[in-house]
Design a protein around this motif. Structure first.
Motif, PDB file in Angstrom:
ATOM      1  N   GLN A   4     139.190  20.322  21.022  1.00  0.00           N
ATOM      2  CA  GLN A   4     138.008  19.821  20.331  1.00  0.00           C
ATOM      3  C   GLN A   4     137.087  20.962  19.957  1.00  0.00           C
ATOM      4  OE1 GLN A   4     135.000  17.969  23.136  1.00  0.00           O
ATOM      5  NE2 GLN A   4     136.875  17.654  24.292  1.00  0.00           N
ATOM      6  N   SER A   6     134.287  21.959  20.835  1.00  0.00           N
ATOM      7  CA  SER A   6     133.232  22.315  21.791  1.00  0.00           C
ATOM      8  C   SER A   6     133.787  23.389  22.719  1.00  0.00           C
ATOM      9  CB  SER A   6     132.758  21.100  22.584  1.00  0.00           C
ATOM     10  OG  SER A   6     133.807  20.570  23.365  1.00  0.00           O
ATOM     11  N   GLU A  34     139.700   4.784  20.034  1.00  0.00           N
ATOM     12  CA  GLU A  34     138.478   5.547  19.793  1.00  0.00           C
ATOM     13  C   GLU A  34     138.744   7.044  19.676  1.00  0.00           C
ATOM     14  OE1 GLU A  34     135.356   2.627  22.199  1.00  0.00           O
ATOM     15  OE2 GLU A  34     135.748   4.654  22.968  1.00  0.00           O
ATOM     16  N   GLU A  35     139.614   7.560  20.541  1.00  0.00           N
ATOM     17  CA  GLU A  35     139.805   9.011  20.588  1.00  0.00           C
ATOM     18  C   GLU A  35     140.835   9.530  19.601  1.00  0.00           C
ATOM     19  OE1 GLU A  35     140.100  10.678  24.482  1.00  0.00           O
ATOM     20  OE2 GLU A  35     138.075  10.008  24.971  1.00  0.00           O
ATOM     21  N   SER A  79     137.392  12.185  14.439  1.00  0.00           N
ATOM     22  CA  SER A  79     136.093  12.175  15.109  1.00  0.00           C
ATOM     23  C   SER A  79     136.036  10.939  15.990  1.00  0.00           C
ATOM     24  CB  SER A  79     134.958  12.131  14.083  1.00  0.00           C
ATOM     25  OG  SER A  79     134.959  13.306  13.314  1.00  0.00           O
ATOM     26  N   SER A  81     135.119   7.687  18.047  1.00  0.00           N
ATOM     27  CA  SER A  81     134.164   6.654  17.651  1.00  0.00           C
ATOM     28  C   SER A  81     133.450   6.004  18.823  1.00  0.00           C
ATOM     29  CB  SER A  81     134.888   5.572  16.837  1.00  0.00           C
ATOM     30  OG  SER A  81     135.920   4.984  17.622  1.00  0.00           O
ATOM     31  N   GLY A  83     131.034   7.178  20.709  1.00  0.00           N
ATOM     32  CA  GLY A  83     129.620   7.511  20.852  1.00  0.00           C
ATOM     33  C   GLY A  83     129.361   8.356  22.091  1.00  0.00           C
ATOM     34  N   GLY A  84     128.121   8.393  22.508  1.00  0.00           N
ATOM     35  CA  GLY A  84     127.741   9.141  23.701  1.00  0.00           C
ATOM     36  C   GLY A  84     127.978  10.629  23.536  1.00  0.00           C
ATOM     37  N   GLU A  86     130.548  12.238  23.007  1.00  0.00           N
ATOM     38  CA  GLU A  86     131.551  12.617  22.004  1.00  0.00           C
ATOM     39  C   GLU A  86     131.001  12.622  20.582  1.00  0.00           C
ATOM     40  OE1 GLU A  86     134.676   9.817  22.753  1.00  0.00           O
ATOM     41  OE2 GLU A  86     135.507  11.021  24.375  1.00  0.00           O
ATOM     42  N   THR A  87     129.770  12.184  20.395  1.00  0.00           N
ATOM     43  CA  THR A  87     129.167  12.154  19.068  1.00  0.00           C
ATOM     44  C   THR A  87     129.159  13.556  18.472  1.00  0.00           C
ATOM     45  OG1 THR A  87     127.792  10.266  19.656  1.00  0.00           O
ATOM     46  CG2 THR A  87     127.089  11.566  17.754  1.00  0.00           C
ATOM     47  N   GLY A  88     129.667  13.683  17.246  1.00  0.00           N
ATOM     48  CA  GLY A  88     129.698  14.961  16.553  1.00  0.00           C
ATOM     49  C   GLY A  88     130.920  15.819  16.852  1.00  0.00           C
TER      50      GLY A  88
END
Length: 118
Positions: A4, A6, A34-35, A79, A81, A83-84, A86-88
């Protein structure tokens, strides 16, 4: 597996948390969607369950499932979905061999069970 955008996140597999009132298998499906962004998932195959001690000393109960998803590209980005935190973020997925999986601590604990399925 995925990396990812980050720092120091390492190489991971999709994972997540069971929400209050949610069945474990439903959480596995939701987190995978989501992932990964894969919308049509077959029923997952249960691999293992264990208790794992995190670096902060807390114990988590973990459940591992396998989703067989043929006809996926060799690489894709998504990306998440959920939230939390993982946003961005953008997750960059690719397939690697079992012998080349330098996953972050705890993520590869049951990779050996996948070899029996494929």
């Amino acid at each position: 597996m995925f990396t990812q955008n980050s720092l120091h996140a390492g190489i991971q597999v999709p994972k997540g948390t069971v929400e209050s009132g949610e069945e474990v298998i439903d959480a596995a499906v939701r987190e995978c969607i989501e992932e990964t962004g894969i919308q049509s998932l077959p029923p997952p195959v249960f691999l293992a369950q264990d208790k794992w001690q995190r670096a902060d000393g807390q114990t988590e109960e973990r459940f591992f499932y396998h989703f067989s998803c043929p006809n996926l590209p060799d690489r894709w980005s998504h990306s998440p979905s959920g939230g939390g935190a993982e946003t961005g973020l953008v997750f960059h997925f690719q397939w690697i061999g079992f012998d080349r999986a330098p996953l972050v601590t705890g993520h590869g604990d049951f990779v050996c069970l996948l070899q029996r399925l494929v």
